[in-house]
Design an enzyme around this catalytic site. Sequence first.
Site, PDB file in Angstrom:
ATOM      1  N   HIS A 147       8.534  -6.182  -7.828  1.00  0.00           N
ATOM      2  CA  HIS A 147       7.836  -5.123  -7.012  1.00  0.00           C
ATOM      3  C   HIS A 147       8.222  -3.874  -7.268  1.00  0.00           C
ATOM      4  CE1 HIS A 147       5.659  -3.402  -3.717  1.00  0.00           C
ATOM      5  NE2 HIS A 147       6.942  -3.227  -3.210  1.00  0.00           N
ATOM      6  N   HIS A 177      13.197   2.001  -3.873  1.00  0.00           N
ATOM      7  CA  HIS A 177      12.404   2.476  -2.559  1.00  0.00           C
ATOM      8  C   HIS A 177      12.717   1.668  -1.520  1.00  0.00           C
ATOM      9  CE1 HIS A 177       9.056  -0.444  -3.820  1.00  0.00           C
ATOM     10  NE2 HIS A 177       8.858  -0.228  -2.599  1.00  0.00           N
ATOM     11  N   GLU A 228      15.994  -0.186   3.096  1.00  0.00           N
ATOM     12  CA  GLU A 228      15.433  -0.839   3.970  1.00  0.00           C
ATOM     13  C   GLU A 228      16.092  -2.403   4.036  1.00  0.00           C
ATOM     14  OE1 GLU A 228      10.869  -2.261   5.023  1.00  0.00           O
ATOM     15  OE2 GLU A 228      11.245  -0.359   4.314  1.00  0.00           O
ATOM     16  N   ASP A 229      16.019  -2.834   2.779  1.00  0.00           N
ATOM     17  CA  ASP A 229      16.237  -4.512   2.612  1.00  0.00           C
ATOM     18  C   ASP A 229      17.621  -4.889   2.226  1.00  0.00           C
ATOM     19  OD1 ASP A 229      13.459  -4.713   3.316  1.00  0.00           O
ATOM     20  OD2 ASP A 229      12.739  -4.747   1.123  1.00  0.00           O
ATOM     21  N   ASP A 289       3.229   1.781  -3.478  1.00  0.00           N
ATOM     22  CA  ASP A 289       3.695   0.637  -2.927  1.00  0.00           C
ATOM     23  C   ASP A 289       2.758  -0.162  -2.122  1.00  0.00           C
ATOM     24  OD1 ASP A 289       5.794  -1.220  -1.745  1.00  0.00           O
ATOM     25  OD2 ASP A 289       5.648   0.094   0.353  1.00  0.00           O
ATOM     26  N   ASP A 330     -31.513  -1.388  -6.399  1.00  0.00           N
ATOM     27  CA  ASP A 330     -32.291  -0.058  -6.831  1.00  0.00           C
ATOM     28  C   ASP A 330     -31.360   1.084  -6.730  1.00  0.00           C
ATOM     29  OD1 ASP A 330     -34.380  -1.463  -7.290  1.00  0.00           O
ATOM     30  OD2 ASP A 330     -35.424  -1.539  -5.385  1.00  0.00           O
TER      31      ASP A 330
END
Length: 728
Positions: free
Chosen positions: A67, A91, A95-96, A158, A278
């Site tokens: 990712h 990034h 956070e993870d 992201d 159209d």
Amino acid sequence: MSLDVSERLDRDGSVGLQDITGFPELIRELQSYLDDSQIAEVTRACTFSMEAHAGQIRLSGEPYISHPVAVAHILAKMRLDHRSIMAALLHDVIEDTPTAKEHIAQLFDPEVAELVDGVSKLTQIQFKSKAEAQAESFLKMMLAMSQDIRVMLIKLSDRLHNMRTLDVMRPDKRRRIARETLTLYAPIANRLGMNALRVELEDLSFAALHPFRYRVLAELVERARGNRKRVLDQVESALRSALGREHVTAQVTGRDKHLYSLYLRLRNRETTFHELGDIYACRIQVERVDDCYRALGVAHGVYKPVPGRFRDYIAIPKANGYQSLHTVLFGPHGVPIELQIRTREMELLAEVGVVAHWQYPFTEQTAPGGTQDRAREWMHSIMEMQKRVGSSQEFLESVKGDLFPDEIYVFTPKGRIMRLPVGATPVDFAYAVHTDIGNRCAAVKVDRRIVPLSTPLRNGQTVEILTSESVQPNPAWLNFITTARARTNIRHYLKNLKADEAAALGRRLLERALTAYQLILDQIDDGVWQQVLVDMGIAGRDALFEAIGLGEYMAPLVARRLAQFTGLGTDVERLASTEQRDALAIKGTEGLVVTFGRCCHPIPGDRILGFLSSGRGIVIHTQVCRNLNEYRKHPDKWIDVQWADHPDREFPVEIRMEATNQRGVLAQITAEMARLDANIEHVTVDEKYGHTSSLVFTITVRDRLHLARILRHLHAMTCVIRVGRSKS
């Protein structure tokens, strides 16, 4: 010939990177515009990210590192600098994973660490709700973006990759993410001028939210493509020949309208499914700005223009800096041809927006006031907005309201162009000019004529604001303004009234409320005051007056408490008990007399307004009630009210229907209403027209959802021609 950077790094021990999905493609893309030392830094960041995310797997079954690499590849195609690519690869590590921002700054670069931190959510802090957590994280990201716009570019990339891989998610989560993308991130991409990214986000969101509609529309467009190509070839050939005769160097191409824009036209009933075949669109690219207008004249000479459909976004660019000429032509066989005319540089800026600054730095010199300048202006307004809102959730709602700029263009008396959203009023205009002008707005002249402050402005009008030092923002303005800037400034002013002004206002409101109990404020005993203040937990009278003036307490409620402690308690309790069920339907009105307007029959879910009426207490009306026109002359008697979370009662509402005039129709309709838990209080036959009858029912419902279900089922009955809620 120098050795390939990725090969050298693999020989130095970074084995495994070549096995990451997308990594070789990323390196090849970077080699087209970065030097070897910068690519080496990017590869080192990728190695760190791979080790930090070791063991983490995406729902698709791929290693998590795929990712960040995909996000970095999206940015590489935009030709962003190597620090942005490094931040994209890193990034999610804050956070993870247990990695700290300081560790990233030490290992790589403080600038990279700031970018990574700006994109990271607030996960270490406990919030009261998920909505508050999302709002705080969004606020953090927007503030970081105001310092460095690359934060938002990384976040948008992201989100784009997450949308491309959304199929593996649960349907409910898929819809939530798609809805958030459609209402927040796609508009932000549009505001930054990144049209190509916006279009892809919108189409991916459309496919996730409405998969069946997306599939049907895609098939319809595909079937119409063959016929459309023949018509477009004819149009392109005619335009090329005419431009060549006038010696205008130009590139003429047909273009496809993206599915979400077609869906919006269908949803807004601008066209039908049959007419979609159209829809034709062409684009002319020329070398210089003056060639745009020459090409426009040539195109109007070949095919006649549709009146009222010409837009000059070159002279007056859109809020995101977009420039182009738009016109609609009567093409072959009378089919409409949507035509855009722009220079090659305008084409670049229209597709990539602020990213053009990295791809082609020359655009900044040749396009003053373009996308970069507009983005900076917007970020400055975001910073101002943040300083004036009360909470992160209010900030999020203000930003959302600022992201849909269907615009009008009006002029100051000196000829300056002001861009405002459709529906904007002179008060919005005043705050767009300057906050002080808005705060002192007393009256307005539109095209040299005095008009009310609530008048919606139209394209091309000249607006002159008349100010007065004795004027201050009126809370009633909040009912008709449209811009986030005006709303946040008015709320900020009202929240920050000086203590003595708020106290004076609160005192006047309380004096007026006490007249209902035949009490005079200054004649109330000190002992009564002491009991009330202790009961309410307020330090003193001045603090109470100030709280009333600032809207923290309702004056009628305080007056009722004072009346209770002065010996009027029995009468007050008896009066309150007769209306207790009504009071419980509206927040903060326990113990007050609350009635509901019979003219508009408000029900939970309606936008409502309270009006102080002698003898009737607080009267609740819908905000679109026609009877409010008279009440608007007395804004001092208005009260902002909200429905209670779960009002435990039913509310009367009036519906009108036209039904076939046959035996047993009324019995069928009343039986269906009873099946849908609607109690019929009254029914009248308004008029008869031969084979049809007009019926008016007063029924009781729980809320708007309940009413909508009833109307939907009634409309499906064969004997009912039309049915809807009565307007006041």
